[in-house]
Motif scaffolding. Sequence first.
Motif, mmCIF file in Angstrom:
data_model
loop_
_atom_site.group_PDB
_atom_site.id
_atom_site.type_symbol
_atom_site.label_atom_id
_atom_site.label_comp_id
_atom_site.label_asym_id
_atom_site.label_seq_id
_atom_site.Cartn_x
_atom_site.Cartn_y
_atom_site.Cartn_z
ATOM 1 N N TRP A 142 46.681 1.196 42.291
ATOM 2 C CA TRP A 142 46.175 1.122 43.746
ATOM 3 C C TRP A 142 45.182 2.114 44.085
ATOM 4 N N PRO A 143 44.563 1.747 44.805
ATOM 5 C CA PRO A 143 43.276 2.767 45.527
ATOM 6 C C PRO A 143 44.112 4.123 45.820
ATOM 7 N N VAL A 144 43.505 5.184 45.475
ATOM 8 C CA VAL A 144 44.046 6.612 45.783
ATOM 9 C C VAL A 144 44.344 6.858 47.274
ATOM 10 N N GLY A 145 45.451 7.067 47.670
ATOM 11 C CA GLY A 145 45.590 7.404 48.987
ATOM 12 C C GLY A 145 46.000 6.048 49.945
ATOM 13 N N SER A 146 46.293 4.919 49.078
ATOM 14 C CA SER A 146 46.494 3.680 49.676
ATOM 15 C C SER A 146 48.202 3.245 50.122
ATOM 16 N N THR A 147 48.486 2.681 50.701
ATOM 17 C CA THR A 147 49.924 2.248 51.079
ATOM 18 C C THR A 147 50.221 1.093 50.441
ATOM 19 N N TYR A 148 51.301 0.817 49.564
ATOM 20 C CA TYR A 148 51.647 -0.343 49.059
ATOM 21 C C TYR A 148 52.640 -0.979 50.148
ATOM 22 N N ARG A 149 52.291 -1.860 50.803
ATOM 23 C CA ARG A 149 53.068 -2.292 51.802
ATOM 24 C C ARG A 149 53.906 -3.677 51.260
ATOM 25 N N TRP A 150 55.164 -3.927 51.383
ATOM 26 C CA TRP A 150 55.798 -4.768 50.769
ATOM 27 C C TRP A 150 56.881 -5.427 51.303
ATOM 28 N N PHE A 151 57.321 -6.438 51.110
ATOM 29 C CA PHE A 151 58.186 -7.397 51.959
ATOM 30 C C PHE A 151 59.483 -7.693 50.835
ATOM 31 N N THR A 323 48.389 11.770 37.402
ATOM 32 C CA THR A 323 47.112 11.602 36.595
ATOM 33 C C THR A 323 46.283 10.509 37.379
ATOM 34 N N MET A 324 47.183 9.361 37.546
ATOM 35 C CA MET A 324 46.357 8.017 38.208
ATOM 36 C C MET A 324 46.025 8.520 39.717
ATOM 37 N N TYR A 325 46.880 9.433 40.549
ATOM 38 C CA TYR A 325 46.911 8.986 41.880
ATOM 39 C C TYR A 325 46.305 10.514 42.357
ATOM 40 N N GLY A 326 46.647 11.727 41.533
ATOM 41 C CA GLY A 326 46.366 13.234 42.241
ATOM 42 C C GLY A 326 47.461 13.278 42.902
ATOM 43 N N ARG A 327 47.350 14.858 43.493
ATOM 44 C CA ARG A 327 48.506 15.180 44.210
ATOM 45 C C ARG A 327 48.164 14.841 45.806
ATOM 46 N N ARG A 328 49.474 14.715 46.531
ATOM 47 C CA ARG A 328 49.171 14.493 48.065
ATOM 48 C C ARG A 328 48.811 15.910 48.714
#
Length: 328
Positions: A142-151, A323-328
């Motif tokens: 997913w794009p770094v910093g994005s939100t996976y919005r799920w149902f 590694t994929m997304y970095g740290r918050r």
Amino acid sequence: MTTTSPAFGGRRRRGAATALTATGVLLAGAFWAAAPASAAPAEPCAGGEMSVDGLAQWNRDRACDLVGRTIRAGRTSAVVPPRGTSVTAHVLFVDGEEELTVTTAADGSVTATTEPAAAADAAAAAPTACNDHASNLMGIKWPVGSTYRWFYHPANQAKSKLTAAEALNATKNATKNVAIGFNDCGLSAKPKVFQAYAGTTSAAPNVTNGGGCSASDGKNVAGWGDMGGSGPLGVTCNWSSSGTIVASDMKVNFRYDYWNGKGSCPAGRYDYQSVATHERGHTFGLGHVDGTAHPTATMTPAIGPCNKSKRTLDAGEHQALITMYGRR
């Protein structure tokens, strides 16, 4: 920790491999070079499923547009996605796992990579979860910093032997635990990717009962289905474009019996949250690791009934997310 009566299978077979891909092993005869760049005809291909063996001839002739046609490899299938996108089916059977990735190039040519089911192996001596630094990145995220919005699609959940609250809460916990890199190793860094539960939906996951990926509707849905008493345990479908995941659905087979992780586990039941956490690992870009060398990993294709240790990630899986997304 050892696993018995594995539900996810075990070590991947590598003997037929000719090269590596981001989502699995490229098997001899399972991948074909794209046809010379040209616009594919607008007329869709007629007929039902096409075997991956038929792709070589199709790529030579290019007599019709393959988008929307179903490609089958073994027990796994996927609907050919729109141009410029890919779909990956992670299909977990009680006797192993299979993967199929189908990619449609901008010029309409279609390629497929497959990985066959691997028979379960007895777990050998292996590092503990917090000393195991193995991981397998799928090459999509997913794009770094994005939100996976799920149902959540609750239909058929009652047949799983879980209450409605147990099933929903376990799905929420599994999704959250992967998104924050939850572990028992004291590793506090959280990947810079987020998740948000968006409520229930009448839309079913775009996962077939035969254990494959149908066309995506762009909505991220987790749910249940009848995939047969000897069919898949669970399936995750990821749709991606240029390495970026754009949608991810999960379906779990209610024909198996599940446990809520509390009290004594009834014989033969699988810890649903562990199964869901494994599937959500795929949702966020984690692939399988070798089940023999890394039996404690959440992403090993092996788990036994009543084993709830896969609810948390091991050190390697946690680091892979960072590694994929970095740290918050």
